[in-house]
Design a protein around this motif. Sequence first.
Motif, PDB file in Angstrom:
ATOM      1  N   ALA A   1       0.834  -1.208   0.000  1.00 41.76           N
ATOM      2  CA  ALA A   1       0.000   0.000   0.000  1.00 41.76           C
ATOM      3  C   ALA A   1       0.864   1.251   0.000  1.00 41.76           C
ATOM      4  O   ALA A   1       0.538   2.235  -0.663  1.00 41.76           O
ATOM      5  CB  ALA A   1      -0.943  -0.011   1.195  1.00 41.76           C
TER       6      ALA A   1
ATOM      7  N   ARG B   1       0.772   4.304  -2.730  1.00 44.96           N
ATOM      8  CA  ARG B   1       0.641   5.715  -2.351  1.00 44.96           C
ATOM      9  C   ARG B   1       1.801   6.542  -2.903  1.00 44.96           C
ATOM     10  O   ARG B   1       1.604   7.678  -3.345  1.00 44.96           O
ATOM     11  CB  ARG B   1       0.548   5.858  -0.835  1.00 44.96           C
TER      12      ARG B   1
ATOM     13  N   TYR C   1      -6.245  -3.728  -4.467  1.00 45.94           N
ATOM     14  CA  TYR C   1      -6.345  -2.439  -5.144  1.00 45.94           C
ATOM     15  C   TYR C   1      -7.702  -1.773  -4.908  1.00 45.94           C
ATOM     16  O   TYR C   1      -7.781  -0.552  -4.778  1.00 45.94           O
ATOM     17  CB  TYR C   1      -6.056  -2.589  -6.640  1.00 45.94           C
TER      18      TYR C   1
ATOM     19  N   ARG D   1      -9.423  -1.915  -2.190  1.00 43.29           N
ATOM     20  CA  ARG D   1      -9.331  -1.300  -0.860  1.00 43.29           C
ATOM     21  C   ARG D   1      -8.575   0.022  -0.900  1.00 43.29           C
ATOM     22  O   ARG D   1      -8.750   0.871  -0.020  1.00 43.29           O
ATOM     23  CB  ARG D   1      -8.666  -2.269   0.132  1.00 43.29           C
ATOM     24  N   LEU D   2      -7.743   0.226  -1.917  1.00 42.90           N
ATOM     25  CA  LEU D   2      -6.986   1.472  -2.068  1.00 42.90           C
ATOM     26  C   LEU D   2      -7.689   2.466  -2.988  1.00 42.90           C
ATOM     27  O   LEU D   2      -7.114   3.488  -3.348  1.00 42.90           O
ATOM     28  CB  LEU D   2      -5.575   1.164  -2.587  1.00 42.90           C
TER      29      LEU D   2
END
Length: 145
Positions: free
Chosen positions: A86, A90, A116, A118-119
Amino acid sequence: MDSQVTTITTDEGRRAAFDIRLRVFVAEQGVPEEIELDEHDATAAHFLAEAGGRPVGTARMLRRGGVGVLGRLAVLPEGRGSGLGAALVRAVEEHARREGLAAVELHAQTSARGFYERLGYAAFGEEDEEAGIPHVWMRKDLASR
């Protein structure tokens, strides 16, 4: 474990990133080396995640028009589940924002789709295969985040 993600600016960093990719994609997943290391490596922005002073993850970003294309995200087994994946995503998103790009797209292995999502990424298009592995295109708009 102390961890950090940096943009790669040295040959040593690039070698570490390529080693991680070879270990994960070629040795673990059976992707042919000539597919894994490609002509896009010369122009991509590369990122390296370290934990405990050791390189354990990497990603790259290509530029395609007004979109960043995240790819080659790989984390060694000892770094998985630690949040480094993650953190790499970012870092790519922040790089894309600094470059003035509107979105980040990626060609995710379908087994990583939930990661992905969840992001903040959403799938688009049909599933396909890359190197014999099922993939799906995903996108996250940056302007609204």
